[in-house]
Write an enzyme that holds these catalytic residues in place. Structure first.
Site, PDB file in Angstrom:
ATOM      1  N   TYR A 631       7.689   9.265  -8.193  1.00 41.41           N
ATOM      2  CA  TYR A 631       6.575   9.846  -7.458  1.00 41.41           C
ATOM      3  C   TYR A 631       7.119  10.489  -6.187  1.00 41.41           C
ATOM      4  O   TYR A 631       6.969   9.977  -5.076  1.00 41.41           O
ATOM      5  CB  TYR A 631       5.522   8.784  -7.127  1.00 41.41           C
ATOM      6  N   ASP A 638      -1.266   1.829  -1.092  1.00 43.67           N
ATOM      7  CA  ASP A 638      -0.771   0.606  -1.725  1.00 43.67           C
ATOM      8  C   ASP A 638       0.620   0.256  -1.210  1.00 43.67           C
ATOM      9  O   ASP A 638       0.946  -0.909  -0.952  1.00 43.67           O
ATOM     10  CB  ASP A 638      -0.659   0.754  -3.248  1.00 43.67           C
TER      11      ASP A 638
END
Length: 876
Positions: A631, A638
């Site tokens: 990513y 988170d």
């Protein structure tokens, strides 16, 4: 096909610790109230039952539960099936002189006791309700106790219109003779056909080994199953094809079909007709195995030692056929396979649940590929828990009408779609423990004369709605008499703590100790990985509970689960640093606790390996940690919780001087960048993620932010702030000042979006009235923990007491279910959410992720909240 509040485990062991408001005496009282009507019963009209009884009596009704059911879609959902287990309802299986009724607006809904897990024992009730708009539909579930017993059934169960059927019938009183036209590929066998005799319905049938197709012994050649929309038959022979009975009536018609042989139902009858030519294909939703050879050959379930068909359920709103394929020989192994095929009233879909005795690389389902038919494929740019489909459409019915057929499947089970000469196919991956794997899918057919669907566009609209219905379940809020009794006592410190203890004990009994290395992750149906929730947050929470209560049994989780991943030389199992996944870091907090307690060097070495990951971890240009290596350039809410509490704790334990200050600087910088790039200035809420490159499909091309305010994402951030403050030294005045100001700012923001009626927070925080949105429990638990801990530690004033207490009461009143054995469960948890391929961060995406029960991402914050509320209420 139906919405379930059933707990994720069938383990119903007795939980030894009850809440103080649920003492053994009050539990007994609640059970007495719920089951036997110890309070004055309410008399009402006699339950509907057309079967003769010995005498007419007035039944006594006692409410056992109330459920709010809400349509999560923009379209009407007629005949929506809702399921609740007896366990969640807080009752035992109804006795012979009692039944369960379900009322909506004083109307009795069609109800059936069913076996949801295919073990042969009814475990709950299914009812149908029409969800026309997104208004709240309040449903009351009562026990109805009669003083007399129904002479025919022994149970006083109202008789509802029969809208589904499952059956199988074979001939008796005739003779087996040599087969005049045996199947070509079985010509070498001693095949026979049945002559004379009459048909007899049975509930179980095992054909002899000399039986084959067109033997005139089984009526319409196999078991049949139907709803009020359509019927299907499954060939109980080497073909294993699925055929379709098109229906022109809503009445059950299976018993009328084939009484005079195989020919008549291939021509139009008043009830309809057989509408599909199956040939050598899978038919309308059959299954096989796709070999991995050069030609990818489809193997039918042909070579089987014994086939056994069982009519497992033949109710009024759900019916089910089991087919056991014993000794199925395929190119990879020989094994037993069980197919459960069920239908529910009002639907054209048949659910197929396959249990495999041995592992296989795939199960391949399909529909016949007729000349002139067109393949239609649903969207697969979706999350793994959403449903998609393959389908065919065209003039492929035997009556020359338009016919559509479809297979619906979860994206997460999809291997690939393909086709061969005879079929449109979808390969599905079996899931589960080795030797206990399963595949689940649905098939459907849409016949023009029955459905009124005349063209491809209308068929596609139907497919999309059905996929949406399978994906997005109705929102349900369950309140049982047993739970209401347990929650009736005013909230006090000991009570708050004991709610957490009750859930902790329940999870210990259910699954908390099963996440050890090479154990089993029951939520994800895989072996555990070294990651944030089951190896990190949950053991950490249990250890804090042990600190507070002095009960050493809670130490088991950190010692038997987290420690099992650490080898004697400090290596971490099921972990790969090169993934640079920040979700792998939270177990490091447990390693620090284990090292403090044991001084075992292996825990320090393992914690240092995680610290090294953060040293090498890729970051944005200003130093924010990427969420994962794959990513790229992305900061998620988170991730702040995943990495920063560990980094701060590790720095204070093992680092000194400049190195320590640099680490703490990284921690504070992460919060500053999170506030800078993820906070919405207007609302004060935080977006789920930020892409510095602004290249992700979910990223705003101007800001890089994801579109929505996901509640649990903000919850992770809220917990991260108050937890990191535990490690920031008092001398770091500016750092603490920034974080405490962030606490105050976030508290004011959250107060504005808290639901004022319940005290909970919504899945998407700023859209409480949007279709599909629901009050979400894991975020509510996180925010409760945030407020209570912030007040306890002096970051917030006592002015926020009411918010904290109303939030905790929401956890108990909205999201807690008390079971008859004293255990508790936590409901209405968003199972998972992220930002990636198929997860676009839109409002619809957050609505389409599953709603779960007893997931550690929710139960752990619940227990943490109870700990902090205990401290808070003790102060007052």
């Amino acid at each position: 096909m139906f919405s379930s509040n059933k707990a994720l485990t069938n383990n119903k062991q007795f939980a030894t610790t009850l809440t103080p408001c649920l003492t053994k005496a009050s539990l007994a009282m609640a059970i007495c109230f719920a089951m036997f009507g110890c309070s004055k019963p309410i008399n009402s009209e006699q339950a509907s039952d057309t079967t003769p009884i010995k005498e007419v009596t007035q039944p006594s009704r006692v409410k056992i539960a109330e459920v709010d059911v809400i349509n999560p879609s923009t379209f009407a959902r007629k005949d929506e099936a809702i399921y609740f287990s007896y366990y969640d309802l807080g009752i035992e299986k109804p006795k012979k002189n009692s039944s369960i009724e379900v009322l909506h607006q004083e109307k009795q809904l069609s109800t059936q006791h069913i076996d949801s897990d295919y073990d042969g024992v009814n475990d709950g009730i299914l009812f149908l309700i029409d969800l026309i708009d997104n208004k709240v539909n309040t449903v009351t579930i009562n026990t109805v106790k009669m003083n007399t017993i129904n002479e025919k059934t022994g149970i006083n169960q109202p008789v509802f219109k029969k809208r589904v059927q499952a059956e199988i019938s074979h001939k008796v009183d005739g003779n087996w003779l040599a087969h005049t036209k045996p199947a070509k590929h079985l010509i070498d066998k001693n095949l026979q056909e049945y002559q004379g005799g009459k048909f007899k319905n049975v509930t179980q049938l095992t054909p002899p080994d000399y039986y084959s197709d067109h033997s005139n012994w089984i009526r319409y050649e196999g078991p049949g199953i139907e709803s009020d929309k359509v019927g299907y038959r499954i060939y109980l022979d080497w073909r294993n094809g699925f055929d379709i009975f098109g229906k022109l009536t809503e009445e059950p018609i299976l018993s009328k079909i084939g009484q005079d042989g195989y020919e008549s139902y291939h021509h139009m009858q008043p009830w309809g007709m057989d509408i599909l030519k199956v040939g050598g294909s899978l038919g309308a939703g059959g299954f096989g195995l796709m070999t991995d050879d050069k030609n990818s050959t489809l193997e039918h379930i042909s070579e089987v030692k014994t086939r056994q068909a069982i009519i497992a359920e033949n109710g009024n709103i759900q019916s089910r056929v089991n087919i056991n394929y014993l000794g199925w020989k395929n190119s990879l192994n020989t094994q037993n396979l069980t197919a459960n095929i069920s239908m529910i009233a009002g639907s054209r879909l048949a659910k197929v649940h396959l249990n495999l005795e041995k592992d296989l690389p795939n199960i391949t389902a399909g529909v016949v590929k007729h000349q002139g038919s067109k393949l239609i494929q649903g969207n697969i740019d979706i999350s793994g828990y959403q449903y998609s489909y393959i389908a065919s459409w065209g003039k492929q019915s035997l009556d020359d009408s338009m016919l559509g057929m479809a297979i619906f499947f979860k994206k997460g089970q999809l291997i690939k779609t393909l086709e061969d000469e005879k079929n449109y196919l979808v390969q599905l991956k079996p899931r589960g423990k080795s030797g206990e794997t399963a595949v689940e899918y649905y098939f459907a057919s849409v016949w023009q004369p029955e459905s009124g669907i005349d063209n491809e566009a209308e068929f596609i609209a139907y497919l999309k709605q059905e996929a949406d219905k399978l994906t997005r379940k109705p929102r349900t809020y369950l309140s049982t008499a047993l739970t209401e009794q347990a929650t009736s006592t005013p909230l006090k410190a000991e009570g708050a703590l004991n709610w957490g203890i009750a859930l902790a004990d329940s999870e210990l009994n259910r699954k908390a100790l099963g996440y050890f290395h090479n154990g089993w992750d029951v939520n994800r149906a895989r072996k555990p990985k070294f990651e944030y929730d089951i190896i990190g947050l949950q053991p950490y929470t249990f250890d804090l509970l042990a600190d507070l209560t002095g009960d050493e049994k809670y130490r088991q989780v950190i010692e038997q689960v987290t420690a099992s991943f650490i080898t004697d030389d400090g290596k971490i199992l099921a972990y790969n640093k090169k993934n640079f996944n920040i979700d792998n870091i939270p177990p490091g907090r447990n390693l620090l606790r284990l090292y403090k307690r044991t001084q075992d060097e292996k825990f320090r070495l393992a914690a240092t390996a995680l610290r090294q990951q953060l040293t090498e971890h890729p970051k944005t240009s200003q130093g924010a940690f990427w969420h994962k290596n794959k990513y790229t350039n992305q900061l998620w809410l988170d991730g702040v919780y995943m990495g920063m509490p560990f980094l701060a704790e590790y720095a204070m334990m093992f680092e000194e001087g400049h190195q320590q200050q640099e680490s703490l600087h990284e921690v504070i910088n992460e919060f500053k960048l999170t506030r800078k790039y993820l906070r919405d200035e207007k609302s004060g809420l935080y977006y789920h993620g930020w892409d510095e490159s602004k290249e992700q499909s979910w990223a705003n091309k101007s800001t890089g932010q994801s579109p929505e305010f996901w509640a649990r994402g903000v919850g992770w951030l809220a917990m991260a702030i108050v937890d990191v403050l535990d490690s920031i030294p008092e001398k770091n005045i500016d750092d603490r000042k920034f974080l405490i100001e962030m606490v105050s700012e976030l508290a004011d923001t959250l107060a504005k979006v808290q639901d004022q009626t319940s005290g909970a927070w919504w899945q998407v925080l700023d859209k409480p009235n949007a279709v599909g949105n629901y009050k979400e429990s894991s975020a509510t638990a996180m925010f409760t923990y945030f407020f209570a801990k912030a007040i306890n530690n002096g970051y917030l004033t006592d002015d926020y007491n009411n918010i904290a207490q109303s939030a905790f009461k929401a956890l108990i009143n909205e999201f807690t279910v008390v079971h008859l054995d004293g255990a508790t469960s936590m409901t209405n948890q968003c199972y998972v959410a992220g930002l990636s391929f198929g997860r676009d961060g839109s409002y619809g995406y957050y609505m389409n992720e599953p709603v779960s029960v007893n997931d550690p991402k929710g139960t752990s914050p619940y227990i943490l909240a109870s700990i902090e509320m205990y401290k808070l209420l003790n102060k007052n």
